[in-house]
Design a protein around this motif. Structure first.
Motif, PDB file in Angstrom:
ATOM      1  N   GLU A 154      51.651  38.959  34.650  1.00 46.78           N
ATOM      2  CA  GLU A 154      50.807  38.984  35.857  1.00 46.78           C
ATOM      3  C   GLU A 154      50.610  40.417  36.356  1.00 46.78           C
ATOM      4  O   GLU A 154      49.501  40.800  36.748  1.00 46.78           O
ATOM      5  N   LYS A 207      48.126  42.183  34.159  1.00 48.95           N
ATOM      6  CA  LYS A 207      46.752  41.752  34.435  1.00 48.95           C
ATOM      7  C   LYS A 207      46.229  42.440  35.696  1.00 48.95           C
ATOM      8  O   LYS A 207      45.108  42.938  35.730  1.00 48.95           O
ATOM      9  N   THR A 208      47.066  42.503  36.717  1.00 43.42           N
ATOM     10  CA  THR A 208      46.676  43.166  37.964  1.00 43.42           C
ATOM     11  C   THR A 208      46.361  44.636  37.722  1.00 43.42           C
ATOM     12  O   THR A 208      45.339  45.154  38.187  1.00 43.42           O
ATOM     13  N   SER A 262      45.557  46.071  34.878  1.00 45.15           N
ATOM     14  CA  SER A 262      44.369  46.193  34.024  1.00 45.15           C
ATOM     15  C   SER A 262      43.099  46.019  34.841  1.00 45.15           C
ATOM     16  O   SER A 262      42.106  46.727  34.627  1.00 45.15           O
ATOM     17  N   ASP A 263      43.112  45.078  35.781  1.00 41.58           N
ATOM     18  CA  ASP A 263      41.947  44.873  36.659  1.00 41.58           C
ATOM     19  C   ASP A 263      41.682  46.120  37.502  1.00 41.58           C
ATOM     20  O   ASP A 263      40.538  46.545  37.661  1.00 41.58           O
ATOM     21  N   ILE A 264      42.734  46.692  38.057  1.00 39.90           N
ATOM     22  CA  ILE A 264      42.580  47.899  38.880  1.00 39.90           C
ATOM     23  C   ILE A 264      42.010  49.044  38.049  1.00 39.90           C
ATOM     24  O   ILE A 264      41.094  49.744  38.477  1.00 39.90           O
ATOM     25  N   SER A 299      40.299  48.926  35.201  1.00 37.28           N
ATOM     26  CA  SER A 299      39.001  48.717  34.551  1.00 37.28           C
ATOM     27  C   SER A 299      37.839  48.625  35.522  1.00 37.28           C
ATOM     28  O   SER A 299      36.719  49.003  35.181  1.00 37.28           O
ATOM     29  N   LYS A 300      38.064  48.141  36.724  1.00 39.72           N
ATOM     30  CA  LYS A 300      36.955  47.941  37.669  1.00 39.72           C
ATOM     31  C   LYS A 300      36.506  49.223  38.357  1.00 39.72           C
ATOM     32  O   LYS A 300      35.343  49.375  38.672  1.00 39.72           O
ATOM     33  N   LYS A 306      37.071  50.247  41.390  1.00 39.76           N
ATOM     34  CA  LYS A 306      36.722  50.070  42.800  1.00 39.76           C
ATOM     35  C   LYS A 306      37.822  50.553  43.739  1.00 39.76           C
ATOM     36  O   LYS A 306      37.756  50.352  44.933  1.00 39.76           O
ATOM     37  N   GLN A 307      38.843  51.194  43.191  1.00 38.02           N
ATOM     38  CA  GLN A 307      39.988  51.662  43.972  1.00 38.02           C
ATOM     39  C   GLN A 307      39.964  53.183  44.071  1.00 38.02           C
ATOM     40  O   GLN A 307      39.146  53.848  43.457  1.00 38.02           O
TER      41      GLN A 307
END
Length: 157
Positions: A11, A14-15, A17-19, A21-22, A24-25
């Motif tokens: 988990e 995944k968190t 990887s999302d941060i 790849s996106k 937006k941070q």
């Protein structure tokens, strides 16, 4: 130096990887996520990067990598990703009474031989008059700026 070993759960990976790849941070948060993903020695990591490789690829210092790993091990995922806030508390040296004396002094006539009050002259004078034990000219500047007062301008009184 202590070695901090980062082991991420599925988990957490995944968190992160999302941060990463996106985009937006904040950039530092993304960088910290990439560091943690690269340092992961958990079961869900397929390949592991060394600190030297990450330092070269991400163009960051080895010390930053160590700091992020340390924050993760000691404080968890949120502590490693987010900016650390300062925990020092400074006691205020001045109060309203002192500020009133300082403003009154800055509006008065400057010493003999000076056209107007300087910040350093004011700082020296308030110490001389025993309004305060010690004060820097920078503190005097901040107080006068806060009160929107000028240094001895005739229009101010």
């Amino acid at each position: 130096m202590k070695k901090y070993i980062v082991t991420l759960t599925e988990e957490e990976r995944k968190t992160l990887s999302d941060i990463a790849s996106k985009g937006k941070q904040r950039s530092q948060k993304i960088l910290n996520a990439l560091i943690l993903l690269g340092c992961d020695k958990g079961d869900y990591q397929t390949e592991h990067s060394t600190n030297e490789e990450m330092s070269r690829v991400l163009q960051i210092s080895m010390r930053k990598i160590d700091r992020v790993k340390k924050r993760f091990v000691e404080g968890g995922l949120d502590a490693a990703l987010d900016k650390r806030t300062g925990n020092r508390i400074y006691a205020k040296k001045t109060d309203g009474d002192f500020e009133a004396h300082l403003i009154a002094l800055s509006c008065s006539e400057p010493p003999e031989g000076f056209a107007r009050w300087s910040l350093r002259l004011l700082a020296d004078k308030v110490v001389e008059l025993n309004y305060i034990d010690s004060i820097s000219h920078e503190t005097v500047r901040r107080i006068l700026k806060k009160t929107r007062s000028s240094l001895g301008n005739k229009r101010d009184g």
